[in-house]
Structure formats: structure tokens, C-alpha cells
Motif scaffolding. Structure first.
Motif, PDB file in Angstrom:
ATOM      1  N   SER A   5       0.845  -1.183   0.000  1.00 50.70           N
ATOM      2  CA  SER A   5       0.000   0.000   0.000  1.00 50.70           C
ATOM      3  C   SER A   5       0.886   1.239   0.000  1.00 50.70           C
ATOM      4  O   SER A   5       1.866   1.313   0.735  1.00 50.70           O
ATOM      5  CB  SER A   5      -0.883  -0.022   1.253  1.00 50.70           C
ATOM      6  N   LYS A  20      -1.481  10.055 -14.527  1.00 48.46           N
ATOM      7  CA  LYS A  20      -1.138   8.897 -13.684  1.00 48.46           C
ATOM      8  C   LYS A  20      -0.422   9.300 -12.400  1.00 48.46           C
ATOM      9  O   LYS A  20      -0.764   8.833 -11.303  1.00 48.46           O
ATOM     10  CB  LYS A  20      -0.248   7.947 -14.483  1.00 48.46           C
ATOM     11  N   ILE A  22      -1.738   8.242  -8.572  1.00 41.00           N
ATOM     12  CA  ILE A  22      -1.103   7.227  -7.712  1.00 41.00           C
ATOM     13  C   ILE A  22      -0.402   7.813  -6.503  1.00 41.00           C
ATOM     14  O   ILE A  22      -0.238   7.135  -5.493  1.00 41.00           O
ATOM     15  CB  ILE A  22      -0.110   6.323  -8.479  1.00 41.00           C
ATOM     16  N   THR A  50       3.694   0.629  -9.196  1.00 44.73           N
ATOM     17  CA  THR A  50       2.539   1.545  -9.173  1.00 44.73           C
ATOM     18  C   THR A  50       2.550   2.509 -10.355  1.00 44.73           C
ATOM     19  O   THR A  50       1.508   3.052 -10.721  1.00 44.73           O
ATOM     20  CB  THR A  50       2.494   2.361  -7.867  1.00 44.73           C
ATOM     21  N   LEU A  97      -0.086   2.021 -13.315  1.00 47.99           N
ATOM     22  CA  LEU A  97      -1.550   2.180 -13.231  1.00 47.99           C
ATOM     23  C   LEU A  97      -2.135   2.225 -14.648  1.00 47.99           C
ATOM     24  O   LEU A  97      -1.690   3.021 -15.487  1.00 47.99           O
ATOM     25  CB  LEU A  97      -1.903   3.486 -12.504  1.00 47.99           C
ATOM     26  N   THR A 108      -6.533   3.155 -17.671  1.00 47.27           N
ATOM     27  CA  THR A 108      -6.684   3.836 -16.375  1.00 47.27           C
ATOM     28  C   THR A 108      -8.152   3.902 -15.979  1.00 47.27           C
ATOM     29  O   THR A 108      -8.512   3.643 -14.819  1.00 47.27           O
ATOM     30  CB  THR A 108      -6.075   5.250 -16.464  1.00 47.27           C
ATOM     31  N   SER A 155     -11.446  -0.438  -9.229  1.00 46.21           N
ATOM     32  CA  SER A 155     -11.217   0.026  -7.854  1.00 46.21           C
ATOM     33  C   SER A 155     -12.542   0.421  -7.210  1.00 46.21           C
ATOM     34  O   SER A 155     -12.795   0.143  -6.025  1.00 46.21           O
ATOM     35  CB  SER A 155     -10.264   1.238  -7.854  1.00 46.21           C
ATOM     36  N   ILE A 189      -2.386  -2.627 -10.259  1.00 47.04           N
ATOM     37  CA  ILE A 189      -2.327  -1.370  -9.529  1.00 47.04           C
ATOM     38  C   ILE A 189      -3.749  -0.812  -9.508  1.00 47.04           C
ATOM     39  O   ILE A 189      -4.353  -0.590 -10.555  1.00 47.04           O
ATOM     40  CB  ILE A 189      -1.364  -0.367 -10.185  1.00 47.04           C
ATOM     41  N   LEU A 245      -6.550   1.966  -7.363  1.00 44.89           N
ATOM     42  CA  LEU A 245      -6.650   3.090  -6.430  1.00 44.89           C
ATOM     43  C   LEU A 245      -7.368   2.621  -5.168  1.00 44.89           C
ATOM     44  O   LEU A 245      -8.254   1.767  -5.216  1.00 44.89           O
ATOM     45  CB  LEU A 245      -7.404   4.249  -7.082  1.00 44.89           C
ATOM     46  N   LYS A 246      -6.974   3.178  -4.037  1.00 43.35           N
ATOM     47  CA  LYS A 246      -7.608   2.789  -2.778  1.00 43.35           C
ATOM     48  C   LYS A 246      -7.487   3.953  -1.806  1.00 43.35           C
ATOM     49  O   LYS A 246      -6.377   4.379  -1.507  1.00 43.35           O
ATOM     50  CB  LYS A 246      -6.934   1.533  -2.212  1.00 43.35           C
ATOM     51  N   ASN A 292      -3.739   7.880  -3.694  1.00 42.70           N
ATOM     52  CA  ASN A 292      -3.335   6.650  -3.007  1.00 42.70           C
ATOM     53  C   ASN A 292      -3.656   5.429  -3.864  1.00 42.70           C
ATOM     54  O   ASN A 292      -4.738   5.354  -4.453  1.00 42.70           O
ATOM     55  CB  ASN A 292      -4.067   6.510  -1.671  1.00 42.70           C
ATOM     56  N   CYS A 293      -2.732   4.472  -3.874  1.00 44.50           N
ATOM     57  CA  CYS A 293      -2.975   3.263  -4.665  1.00 44.50           C
ATOM     58  C   CYS A 293      -2.383   2.053  -3.973  1.00 44.50           C
ATOM     59  O   CYS A 293      -1.622   2.178  -3.008  1.00 44.50           O
ATOM     60  CB  CYS A 293      -2.380   3.416  -6.061  1.00 44.50           C
TER      61      CYS A 293
END
Lengths: 434, 434
Positions: free
Chosen positions: B36, B258, B262, B313, B316, B343, B350, B404, B406-407, B412-413
Motif C-alpha cells: 500500500s 497517472k 497514484i 505503481t 496504473l 486507467t 477500484s 495497480i 486506487l484505494k 493513493n494506490c
């Protein structure tokens, strides 16, 4: 754009040997500093290379091949260090290989001659008691003439079709050609996966499998495309030499002789006593020659992985030899055969420069002849063929061809561009047609 | 030998989005730990990347292009560290290039589109006041479909015919394809020579020229063959963008977006305000976007050169994007166009996993559309095409495809194989035919 030319001066007169001894460098180019390498001392070797039989099992060593522990020579390269296992029956000791396989997929790269002999055994060693691992294999045509991009692509095709990922391991099973190609494929596939060397010829066991030089030939030059890429381990099962043709056997001995000449006079003297035993495949003699060769190679590579100086000395005779291989056609002569003739030429030139005694010239000629190796290039090689091919040698720097030449007592050499061009010309004329 | 299969489970039922949010991983495979990556903090960036205009001349900076000092972003990789020079008119500042050329021979690798525009200028910059250096060049056909082994061999042919030795320098003059091919050629020629990147597209200036990923495509997968190999320097002359086609301009912006998504939410927000200025080639906006992108890239590469985690990452959208490029035919879509659609797919997935808010989905769609980039794959792409091509992605480990995604909040990824396979299936079905 200016034309690029390589300075290999062509002398139109024959200079007597005596005169050559006192000639100064007239090339007009400023050569890089000469690197001089004295004969290796045992203490140096000992400090860099850890060698010796290591007991891997609790029971005492038996004579059974399957349970004889290997001799281990360590190649000391920091976090890229790896062991060379040497011994009889090592392909029956599956734990040796399996401890170096990470990931779940293995690709064995081998050739049409070796596959019927050792592929099943290798797959067995990789998979026995190890059900998580699947093994794919690709069988290439045999010979130096297939060490090219087209053949390399077959390895990539197989790897991709088999969906090998970054955690896969490539295994080179065969001689120097297979090791060089598999290593370069491993260096390049997905920008680098693990690989293991299982050399099955004297040539690859004593030299090419150790030290991470990988690559392929270009029609204009040998090993022009490649990478420095180290294996996870080298497994030398000396039993594989039982199926080696006599000509291949002799070819490998050219590299064994090399170690003696460039850095290990004691080893050369041992070879003078044991060359017939080696040709007759005496197991004890072979085991010793392989171990001592690997120790020498590991020591050099540990000190100069990327060949900024010392490592180049391992190429004694190779600049002339590569010209023979390239000019005469890849695969017509075996690598060691070309190196043998090239070594005689390098020794001849060293003598013309006045750098060695004539007894060394005689001893080199004698041991190579006893090893059934050629001591002159093929008749079709001409002076201009040598010059044009040597001009693209990897040791050319800013147009200046650097050579490995013997200098001083047996076991000493230099890597230098600071030599009289006329000595080179005289050697080329003495060994080939104008 | 067992057949090798990649686990990409095929679901036969359509699951509602709501259900998907709460689904657990049912793959049966043990995934590697999820990595993470929180949004980058300025302090981290500052500690790893030294960026800022550096005065190279004694006189005060003028507006003249020829004398404006470059912005320098340093890629911190120990003894393989190197600078990225960014600025207008840098090809007129010959000392920038010349300080990184060692040896006497240079090979410029470029293509048919770039050569008429910048080759003479580059040769001038390399040779002016530097009579010891000779420059050769090789002009390749233009486009991703030529990023293959056959075209690469033309570089080796030229290098050998020009007798380039180990001290030569290769210069990549062009976009990402040229940079990747020239870099891999430099990594492999004589087992490695120096090289310099002169990227001439947004795509290569903000991404591909930095970080040492080099390579070529295989008909079965993109960038399958290559090396990690770092340049001596990257020279970004933003004036070269004046000749860039609009479609290429937009393509590069996909990678700029990108970085925001990320790890750099502030940068994403800046882009939302400035995307039209970037498309209109506003020099100040472009200079800022390139500098900030290079800082992000340099920071990531410095921490994880060989892509053991964090570096992944930067991909992405690329796993979906590579599938589009490979499946639809290399060169039909530009790399950034495929990445843009990829993407959107990664963001969709995600969201289906419940990892991001729907506002992010909308913002990503919106900015990519404003950048004139596609937000769906070509109509000819099918679910099975995506699956079979993604199965050989370099991020597959032991059969498990890692992505990869997103979270959390914007910026954040995660890079993970621990996701619900049905979310992936649902995304593939939503964006392509069965």
C-alpha cells in the motif's frame, strides 16, 4: 560525419625478430596504461575463493555417486555471489538444484545432442519431491553457428507461450553455446529472471559457465550482443563428460592451459604431467583440473566482474581465436581449437616483443599438441581477415586494440595496447597468408 | 511436463456492483502481501530528489533560449545516479551533452520522423568544439510496430559496421520507442555501453526516458524482452514539443495524469485547472508538468529501481493498456491512448471493489476526456483477448495477476493480487464484448 577507422598499421617490410625485440611503440596513439598481472599467490586465491569439499549429509561420505558431497567453489560477488558445485553424480542430488529454484516454473534450455542424454534426468532432479514446480523445455539446434538472434528468439517464444513470469528460473543444460544463450535470454526475459548453469562440456565447466558473461554472436563478430548476468548456481556433474566427444574434450583443455599461462604456473606444471590423463578422462585428474580452473576463474571474476582490467586476461589467445571462429565460419572449428591456435599466436607475439623466454614458446606448443589441439590457424585465414575482424574486438578502446600477452616468467601476463604494431604484423604474417 | 495455466477465473454470472463491494477473495491462491502506497509527502520527495534551477553561467539568466539554465532533477541511484536536464533550447547548450560523452564515438539512434527535425542539431551539439568525437547515426522506421528484434538488429549492425567499441556512447533521439530500443541496444552491445536519452515527446519526457526500463516487444506481449539499464543523463529540450502532433501531445498527458492519481493529489488538482493550457502547449504549464512528473518518477525509481514493489505503481492502467496495444495491434493506438482507457478500467475496478469514492471515477473520466484521450477500449477488444494477454503480463507472479488499483482518497494506490476476481471480470465485461 567522419569515417571511423581502426588503427592496425600495416607494415610493408619484414622485420627480423632481433630488431623487433628492441623496437619502440611507433603507433602514434597514446595507449591506455598497461595492466600487469603477476602470477597469483595461493594466499590471494585463498582469501577470495572459498573452496573445498563440504559435507552436506550427516553420514560419512561413500563412494556411491549419489551421495558423494560436491566440492564447492564460491564466486564472491556481494549480493550476487553464488556457488559452483563440482562432483560426480551431482544430477542425482536433487537438493542441490532445488535449493536454487525460486518460483513455480522452470524452463530448461538445451540442445538436440544433450537433450536425449540428460534432459529427463535434469527434469527429474528439478521435480522429484517438489510437486509445485512445473518444467518446460526448449531444445535448440546444436552448435556455435546457431548462437544467434533467430535461435535466441525460440527461447523467448517458448517462455512467453509457457507464460513464464518474473519468478521463473531458466536452466542452461549443455555446453558454452547453450549457457551463453540461456543466460542472455534470462537476463533479457521480462528484464531479468533467475537462471542456473548445468554445464556438460569441459569448456563450459572450466570457463564459460562461471562469471556471468552471456550473449550471442553477430555475423560480424563473436559475442557482440549480450549481458553480464550472474547465475544462481553452477552445477558441474563430471559424469556428463563420459558422453563428450574426444574433440570437445580437447577443446576444453585449451582454457585449462590458459589459466596456467596467465596466472598459475604450478597448475601449468601439473598439466604438463597430466595432460594425457585428462584426455583419457581420468576422473581424479579431471576433477582437479575443473576445480582449480574454477578457483582461478572465480578469483578473477570476483575482483573484476565487468572486465575493466584483470578479467580481460582470461581472454589470452581469444582475440586471435575469435577472428578464426568468425572468419572461418562459426562452428567449423570448436571454440577451444581456435583459442589454442590463438594462444600460440599470442605467445609468438610475446616472444617477438622480447617479453618471454623461448622455453615458454616451446612448452605452450608442446602441451597443446599433446592435447591434440591445433597450433596454427586454418590455411584459409589471411592477414587482412585477422585485421578486419580483430578491429571490432570488444577489447578495442578508442580505436586501439588491446591484447593479452605473456610477459616475464611463466604465469605472468599483461593486458595492454602498448606494444609494437610490427610485432603484431609479424605474428599475423608468420601464421597466415598475406 | 505439466501444462501451465494462469488463474484468471471466468465468472459465468453477472454480479451486481453492490454485491461486489462486499465480496471476499475466492481465488483459492495465496496472494503475495498487498503493498500500500500513501500519497507522497513533500518531505519525502525533497529528501530523495534534488530539483531546482541551477545557474550554470556567471552572467544572470536571460530570456534567450540558448542561455537559460536547465532545471535539474537528479535520479538518485548510488553510483548509477544521473541528472535530468529540463528546459527550452537545451540542444543549443552543447556542454550539457558533451560532459556525458566518454570515448570518441557516438551512435545516434533516431527515426524517420525525428531525424529531419533534430538530427543535425543533435550532431552539432555533440561535436561543436569537440573535434575528437565522431558521430554515426541510424534512422529507424517510426512507430511502436517497429519496436521489435528485427529493427533492433539494425542498431547492432550499424554499431558493428561503424566499429563502435566499449567506450562508445549511444544517444536515443526520439520518443519512447526510440528510447526503449536504443537503451536496450546500449545495454546489450558488447555487454553494455554508455547511453544518453534525448526524449522528444511528452510521453518520453515525463515517463519513459527516466528510470532505465528498456526493451522491445514480442508479438505475444509488450516489453517482454529488455533490461534495466540507466542512462548517463536525460536531456529534455521542451522546444522539441513544438513539432509534436496533437495526438502525441495528448498521449503523453495520460502519464502525467497517472502521477497525480497514484501519489500526488496536489498535482492532479493542478492538472484539473491546467489541462487545456497543457494541450495548447503553454510553455510554463508544460515545463511545470514535466518537472513535477520527473520528480515523481525519480523519487519512485530511486526507491525501487528493479520494480520489486513501489515502482510497479507507475503501471496504473498499463496492464489493461498493454492488452489493448497487443490485442489491437502495435501502433494502432498510441501508448498513452491505451493507458488512458486502461486507467479508466483500473479506476472502474477500484470502485467496484469499494476502494474509492465515485467522485474519483468521475474526475478521472472528466480529465481524460478534456485531454482528448479515449476512455474506453477499442470496440474489437473482447473479454477473452484481455484475459489471455493479461495472463503474460510482467506483474504476474506464480500465476497470480497483480494490479495497480486506487484505494482511499485521491493520490493513493495499492499494488496487489489480493482482489476479488469477479470485480476484474465485471470491469472487463463492462468495457468489452464477451
Amino acid at each position: 560525419m567522419a569515417a571511423n577507422t581502426i588503427s592496425l598499421s600495416i607494415s610493408s617490410t619484414v622485420t627480423s625478430q632481433k630488431t623487433l625485440h628492441s623496437l619502440q611503440n611507433r603507433g602514434g596513439l597514446i595507449p591506455p596504461p598497461t595492466l600487469s598481472f603477476p602470477k597469483s599467490s595461493s594466499s590471494t586465491t585463498r582469501s577470495r575463493v572459498r573452496a573445498g569439499p563440504i559435507q552436506l549429509m550427516n553420514e560419512p561420505a561413500k563412494r556411491s555417486m549419489a551421495t558423494t558431497p560436491p566440492t564447492i567453489v564460491e564466486v564472491d560477488l556481494g549480493n550476487r555471489s553464488y556457488p559452483i558445485y563440482i562432483g560426480a553424480g551431482l544430477l542425482d542430488q536433487s537438493h542441490l538444484l532445488q535449493r536454487h529454484v525460486h518460483g513455480k516454473k522452470v524452463l530448461v534450455v538445451t540442445n538436440e545432442r544433450v537433450a536425449p542424454l540428460y534432459l529427463d534426468k535434469t527434469i527429474h532432479a528439478l521435480t522429484i519431491g517438489n510437486p509445485n514446480v512445473t518444467v518446460e523445455s526448449v531444445i535448440l539446434p546444436d552448435g556455435e553457428k546457431y548462437k544467434d538472434m533467430d535461435t535466441l528468439m525460440k527461447v523467448f517464444d517458448k517462455a512467453i507461450e509457457s507464460r513464464l513470469d518474473r519468478r521463473s528460473t531458466f536452466v542452461a543444460l549443455g555446453g558454452g553455446v547453450i549457457g551463453d544463450m540461456c543466460g542472455y535470454a534470462a537476463a533479457s526475459y521480462l528484464r531479468g529472471v533467475n537462471f542456473i548453469q548445468i554445464p556438460t562440456t569441459v569448456m563450459s565447466q572450466v570457463d564459460s559457465s562461471v562469471g556471468g558473461k552471456t550473449g550471442i554472436n553477430h555475423r560480424l563478430g563473436k559475442n557482440m550482443i549480450g549481458a553480464f548476468y550472474q547465475p544462481q548456481c553452477v552445477l558441474v556433474d563430471t559424469d556428463t563428460l563420459n558422453t563428450l566427444p574426444d574433440r570437445e574434450m580437447a577443446s576444453g583443455l585449451a582454457e585449462v592451459v590458459k589459466y596456467g599461462l596467465i596466472r598459475d604456473a604450478d597448475f601449468f606444471e601439473w598439466q604438463e604431467k597430466n595432460i594425457e590423463a585428462l584426455l583419457a578422462r581420468d576422473p581424479a585428474a579431471l576433477a582437479y583440473a575443473i576445480k582449480r580452473s574454477c578457483e582461478n576463474k572465480a578469483d578473477v571474476v570476483s575482483q573484476d566482474e565487468k572486465e575493466s582490467g584483470l578479467r580481460a586476461t582470461l581472454n589470452l589467445g581469444h582475440t586471435f581465436g575469435h577472428a578464426i571462429e568468425t572468419g572461418f565460419g562459426y562452428g567449423e572449428w570448436l571454440h577451444g581449437e581456435a583459442v589454442a591456435a590463438g594462444t600460440v599466436m599470442a605467445v609468438d607475439m610475446s616472444y617477438r616483443l622480447g617479453w618471454i623466454d623461448d622455453s615458454i614458446v616451446e612448452r605452450v606448443n608442446s602441451i597443446l599438441k599433446r592435447a591434440k589441439l591445433p597450433t596454427t590457424p586454418p590455411e584459409s585465414m589471411t592477414v587482412s581477415m585477422f585485421k578486419s575482424i580483430m578491429a571490432v574486438d570488444k577489447k578495442v578502446a578508442d580505436g586501439l586494440l588491446r591484447l593479452i600477452l605473456l610477459k616475464g616468467p611463466l604465469g605472468n601476463c599483461v593486458f595492454t595496447g602498448d606494444y609494437d604494431r610490427e610485432a603484431l604484423d609479424a605474428t599475423l604474417r608468420a601464421f597466415s597468408k598475406s
